[in-house]
Design an enzyme around this catalytic site. Sequence first.
Site, PDB file in Angstrom:
ATOM      1  N   LYS A  81      -2.412   2.003   9.122  1.00 49.63           N
ATOM      2  CA  LYS A  81      -2.750   0.886   8.235  1.00 49.63           C
ATOM      3  C   LYS A  81      -1.534   0.025   7.940  1.00 49.63           C
ATOM      4  O   LYS A  81      -0.429   0.543   7.726  1.00 49.63           O
ATOM      5  CB  LYS A  81      -3.310   1.405   6.905  1.00 49.63           C
ATOM      6  CG  LYS A  81      -4.651   2.092   6.998  1.00 49.63           C
ATOM      7  CD  LYS A  81      -5.130   2.460   5.599  1.00 49.63           C
ATOM      8  CE  LYS A  81      -6.495   3.109   5.611  1.00 49.63           C
ATOM      9  NZ  LYS A  81      -6.952   3.417   4.233  1.00 49.63           N
ATOM     10  N   LYS A  89       0.803  -1.219   0.000  1.00 50.12           N
ATOM     11  CA  LYS A  89       0.000   0.000   0.000  1.00 50.12           C
ATOM     12  C   LYS A  89       0.836   1.267   0.000  1.00 50.12           C
ATOM     13  O   LYS A  89       0.464   2.272  -0.622  1.00 50.12           O
ATOM     14  CB  LYS A  89      -0.960  -0.013   1.193  1.00 50.12           C
ATOM     15  CG  LYS A  89      -2.051  -1.058   1.075  1.00 50.12           C
ATOM     16  CD  LYS A  89      -3.046  -0.973   2.219  1.00 50.12           C
ATOM     17  CE  LYS A  89      -4.155  -1.994   2.063  1.00 50.12           C
ATOM     18  NZ  LYS A  89      -5.158  -1.900   3.138  1.00 50.12           N
ATOM     19  N   GLY A 102      -8.687  -6.889   3.439  1.00 50.61           N
ATOM     20  CA  GLY A 102      -9.818  -7.557   4.064  1.00 50.61           C
ATOM     21  C   GLY A 102     -10.277  -6.910   5.355  1.00 50.61           C
ATOM     22  O   GLY A 102     -10.905  -7.558   6.196  1.00 50.61           O
ATOM     23  N   ARG A 104      -7.245  -7.811  -8.605  1.00 53.16           N
ATOM     24  CA  ARG A 104      -8.043  -9.032  -8.773  1.00 53.16           C
ATOM     25  C   ARG A 104      -9.479  -8.642  -9.080  1.00 53.16           C
ATOM     26  O   ARG A 104      -9.841  -7.473  -9.063  1.00 53.16           O
ATOM     27  CB  ARG A 104      -8.016  -9.857  -7.477  1.00 53.16           C
ATOM     28  CG  ARG A 104      -8.437  -9.037  -6.261  1.00 53.16           C
ATOM     29  CD  ARG A 104      -8.556  -9.863  -5.005  1.00 53.16           C
ATOM     30  NE  ARG A 104      -8.654  -9.049  -3.820  1.00 53.16           N
ATOM     31  CZ  ARG A 104      -9.746  -8.421  -3.388  1.00 53.16           C
ATOM     32  NH1 ARG A 104     -10.868  -8.498  -4.113  1.00 53.16           N
ATOM     33  NH2 ARG A 104      -9.752  -7.710  -2.279  1.00 53.16           N
TER      34      ARG A 104
END
Length: 452
Positions: free
Chosen positions: A158, A116, A164, A292
Amino acid sequence: MFEKVLIANRGEIALRVARACRELGIQCVAVFSTADAESAVVKFADEAVQIGPPAVARSYLHIPSIIGAALKTGADAIHPGYGFLSEDPYFAEICSDEGITFIGPKPDVMEKVGDKATARQLMSAAGLPLLPGTVEPVNTLDEAHDVAGEIGYPVIIKAVAGGGGRGMSVVNRADQLASLYQTTRATAQAVFKDSAVYIERYLETSRHTEIQLVCDSHGSGVYFGERDCSVQRRHQKLIEEAPSIHLSEETRREVGEAAVRGALSVGYTGAGTMEFLLDLDGNLYFMEMNARIQVEHPVTEEICGLDLVAGQIALAEGGPLPLAQEEVTVTGHAIECRICAEDGHGRPAPGTVTRAVFPAGPGIRVDTWIQAGSVVPYFYDSLLAKLIVTGAGRAAAVRRLRRALAACEIDGVAANLPLLAGLAGDPGFAAGGADTGFWARVTGHAAVAAHG
């Protein structure tokens, strides 16, 4: 064209990919753990190979077993679905080494966008707006204090490798930072094997907006509008819809073009999603990229009249995009609910389905893997079905959603149908007022859902 595709996944998405293969005239191979021996995709697929016991580390995450199944059955490609190995660059690299096409981006690209902090650097360079915060990992508590003090509380910590909804913590005050910084790093290490974290400003009221894009291997990309995924519980999406009623046409075009530009700048190929936060002033901020297919892809399919999974497969074969951006059309409104096996407290509720009744008719689509007799193991994600409804406009779609939820019946396992009905039936949802704190307000939970 591929002759045989192995599906390295289970449940609803495995069946979804198998059906796309069937439509394309491609043979498909299902893999399954001993817990899934009687699952729907095992019965539907042309071939099925057992890859291990129920534990994911010894089955759906066990790369040697999956590669072995592909080689044994002569599969020339692997579709990873979502979750499990779908964003694992090492798995994609092993596929390439074995002469098997991984249906997704190249390993080096997946590694870039999967980190990220790196993704924030790359997308910022491509011109995508970011929330105030760091574009590199924050390695010490002293640095964390400096960053948080500079951008102002509240902030969110984060995990660089997170996903998820895990590996993130909202910090409202300076005296909370030390403990939450250490806790988040520990969680990141335990879950993702990487303790690195970054910090950005936390928007207490925001809407989760994501752009669906597709890029080919010839340097072209298109976006298929956006999805609003603001109805979340503890970072997990519950209801998704498309298009967003909160974007102007100008903003929609600008952010869509920026998302495609950012994806092409890193050599992205296949289907992917750029996730943004939309503030109350209409400003969008890049969060992350998902390399994805997404759980909520059906709402985009419904309003754009396309098959994203079949498109993934065609692009992986090396074909060009079948249409240009100006040929993309959006018609009507679509909403999806995730129906999961869980009790009234949101805890997984495994068991055996004794009865499953879903509505049918115009404007209703159900993607599911269950029927009477299906066993819902406790080893895996609790998703049972996705209920997708469409309408000429949002108001019509909301009405249809409420009727469709009332017609769903699942016996033998507890399901979250009452929760979904309550959220969809709330006046605030009908009025378009849902943001990332909507679930907390409706259900009375004190903790507002943070952005993921």
